[in-house]
Enzyme design. Sequence first.
Site, short mmCIF file in Angstrom:
data_model
loop_
_atom_site.label_atom_id
_atom_site.label_comp_id
_atom_site.label_asym_id
_atom_site.label_seq_id
_atom_site.Cartn_x
_atom_site.Cartn_y
_atom_site.Cartn_z
N HIS A 261 0.84 -1.19 0.00
CA HIS A 261 0.00 0.00 0.00
C HIS A 261 0.87 1.24 0.00
CE1 HIS A 261 -3.24 2.76 1.02
NE2 HIS A 261 -4.01 1.81 0.52
N ASP A 312 -7.91 -5.41 -0.45
CA ASP A 312 -8.38 -6.28 -1.53
C ASP A 312 -8.07 -7.75 -1.32
OD1 ASP A 312 -9.57 -4.32 -3.16
OD2 ASP A 312 -7.58 -3.61 -3.69
C1 LIG Z 1 -0.43 -0.69 -3.93
C2 LIG Z 1 0.88 -0.43 -4.68
C3 LIG Z 1 0.54 0.03 -6.10
C4 LIG Z 1 1.64 0.69 -3.95
O1 LIG Z 1 2.69 0.98 -4.75
P1 LIG Z 1 3.89 1.98 -4.37
O2 LIG Z 1 3.58 2.78 -3.17
O3 LIG Z 1 4.22 2.71 -5.62
O4 LIG Z 1 5.03 0.96 -3.96
P2 LIG Z 1 6.11 0.37 -4.93
O5 LIG Z 1 5.47 -0.29 -6.09
O6 LIG Z 1 7.10 1.47 -5.22
O7 LIG Z 1 6.74 -0.72 -4.00
C5 LIG Z 1 7.77 -0.49 -3.04
C6 LIG Z 1 8.58 -1.78 -2.92
O8 LIG Z 1 7.75 -2.82 -2.42
C7 LIG Z 1 7.59 -3.85 -3.38
N1 LIG Z 1 6.17 -4.19 -3.45
C8 LIG Z 1 5.12 -3.38 -3.21
N2 LIG Z 1 3.97 -4.04 -3.36
C9 LIG Z 1 4.32 -5.31 -3.71
C10 LIG Z 1 3.57 -6.43 -4.00
N3 LIG Z 1 2.24 -6.41 -3.98
N4 LIG Z 1 4.22 -7.57 -4.31
C11 LIG Z 1 5.56 -7.61 -4.35
N5 LIG Z 1 6.32 -6.54 -4.09
C12 LIG Z 1 5.71 -5.40 -3.77
C13 LIG Z 1 8.01 -3.24 -4.71
O9 LIG Z 1 8.45 -4.21 -5.61
C14 LIG Z 1 9.08 -2.28 -4.28
O10 LIG Z 1 10.25 -3.04 -4.00
P3 LIG Z 1 11.70 -2.47 -4.41
O11 LIG Z 1 11.85 -1.20 -3.61
O12 LIG Z 1 12.61 -3.58 -4.03
O13 LIG Z 1 11.60 -2.20 -5.88
C15 LIG Z 1 1.75 -1.71 -4.72
O14 LIG Z 1 1.99 -2.14 -3.41
C16 LIG Z 1 1.14 -2.79 -5.57
O15 LIG Z 1 1.34 -2.82 -6.78
N6 LIG Z 1 0.37 -3.73 -4.93
C17 LIG Z 1 -0.33 -4.77 -5.69
C18 LIG Z 1 -1.63 -4.23 -6.24
C19 LIG Z 1 -2.67 -4.01 -5.17
O16 LIG Z 1 -2.89 -4.86 -4.34
N7 LIG Z 1 -3.32 -2.85 -5.24
C20 LIG Z 1 -4.40 -2.50 -4.34
C21 LIG Z 1 -3.99 -1.39 -3.43
S1 LIG Z 1 -5.22 -1.08 -2.21
#
Ligand SMILES: CC(C)(COP(=O)(O)OP(=O)(O)OC[C@H]1O[C@@H](n2cnc3c(N)ncnc32)[C@H](O)[C@@H]1OP(=O)(O)O)[C@@H](O)C(=O)NCCC(=O)NCCS
Length: 375
Positions: A261, A312
């Site tokens: 998140h 979710d």
């Molecule tokens: C929600 C989300 C988009 C937030 O994204 P964000 O704040 O931009 O975080 P990032 O994508 O930059 O992730 C930060 C780190 O955690 C990791 N990470 C975050 N969510 C992850 C996940 N669901 N699975 C695996 N790794 C994850 C990233 O790979 C990144 O690692 P790194 O620094 O080694 O590259 C992201 O966690 C995600 O894509 N989750 C899956 C989709 C989801 O469940 N969305 C519903 C949100 S309520």
Amino acid sequence: MTASAAKGLEGVVASKTSLSFIDGLEGILVYRGYNIHELAPHASFLESVFLLWHGRLPNHQELERFEGDLAVERAIDAKTLEGLLQCVSEKTIPMAALRTGISLEGMFDADAEDNSPDANERKAKRLVARTPTIIAAIHRIRQGMEPLAPDPSLSFSQDFVRMATGEAGSDEAVAALDRTLLLYLDHGFNASTFACRVIAATLGDMHSAVAGGVGALKGSLHGGANAKAMDTLLEIGDPDNVTPWLERAFAEKRKIMGFGHRVYRTEDPRATHLREMSRVLTEQAGLEKFYKMSRELEEQMISKKGINPNVDFYCATVYYALGIPIDLYTPLFAIGRMGGWTGHVMEQHANNRLIRPRAEYVGEKDLRWVAIEDR
Ligand SMILES: CC(C)(COP(=O)(O)OP(=O)(O)OC[C@H]1O[C@@H](n2cnc3c(N)ncnc32)[C@H](O)[C@@H]1OP(=O)(O)O)[C@@H](O)C(=O)NCCC(=O)NCCS
């Protein structure tokens, strides 16, 4: 002077709101002063929508009137229904059809271009009341069935279940569904709500704003994640497969849907409720293996990556245990969030300023014109 950009606007405070508050470090979510842990066990979805829009809990009479006002607004415009019947087929993505359904409603709404507080509240009521009707119609048309007209004598969630399935759901199933809607209702400046506010801030109308919200919610990094989380569990298939599946997923640098998140650095308080609901409902449905698998995945994601499940993740198995088709998971999120989107449009219009950030330009600046024949 050019400021540098915060990627994804992380940590940027874009505006003020009194609708909901999130403390991402402590794992706190508050709707209008009420912690989600206070509301979730007690309030109905519509009671929390009233709270969100009016800033206080309704008394008995107010709630009855509010529910009644929305119940008589459930029938969608005949031309919206006609449009859906013409366009929707077996292959239609429900969220794409919902975006169109909301747009159609906006074309035919008598208050469409009126952004006054009274007109906005009338539209907000119609939008919350009709989103389930649109989704149920889309669901039935896709399966070659006739859409069902709403029955205002039933509660909001009861009628959705009946319109979608043709059958009355059990009281327990309807109550569980209603609670998921409450948990999805509002969440600060999440991507879809922010999209709504940007559109509303141009003095765009409410239907345009929430149609934008539906588009933003559809993406798999936002609302689309609940359906993808279920796909993941079905792909894993068995609790014993979690470890090898996860190792492969990490090696392939896959994002695990339903985890992570932007704001929470600890347990998402909505997940606390949904985990328990998932435990109970999967057991009742004889689908304990999906709860077991979910727990295993959660434990490994926390111990290996320090990443918690979000709203979710456990919602997926709640809906699965309720027998809801996977492609309706994100539309259900939209039913809940519609209460939040419309509340935010009203808040934006009540104290508006155009939302117009700057971009950090990273391109060339001094190129010279080259005649087309010389390129
Ligand atoms: C929600 C989300 C988009 C937030 O994204 P964000 O704040 O931009 O975080 P990032 O994508 O930059 O992730 C930060 C780190 O955690 C990791 N990470 C975050 N969510 C992850 C996940 N669901 N699975 C695996 N790794 C994850 C990233 O790979 C990144 O690692 P790194 O620094 O080694 O590259 C992201 O966690 C995600 O894509 N989750 C899956 C989709 C989801 O469940 N969305 C519903 C949100 S309520």
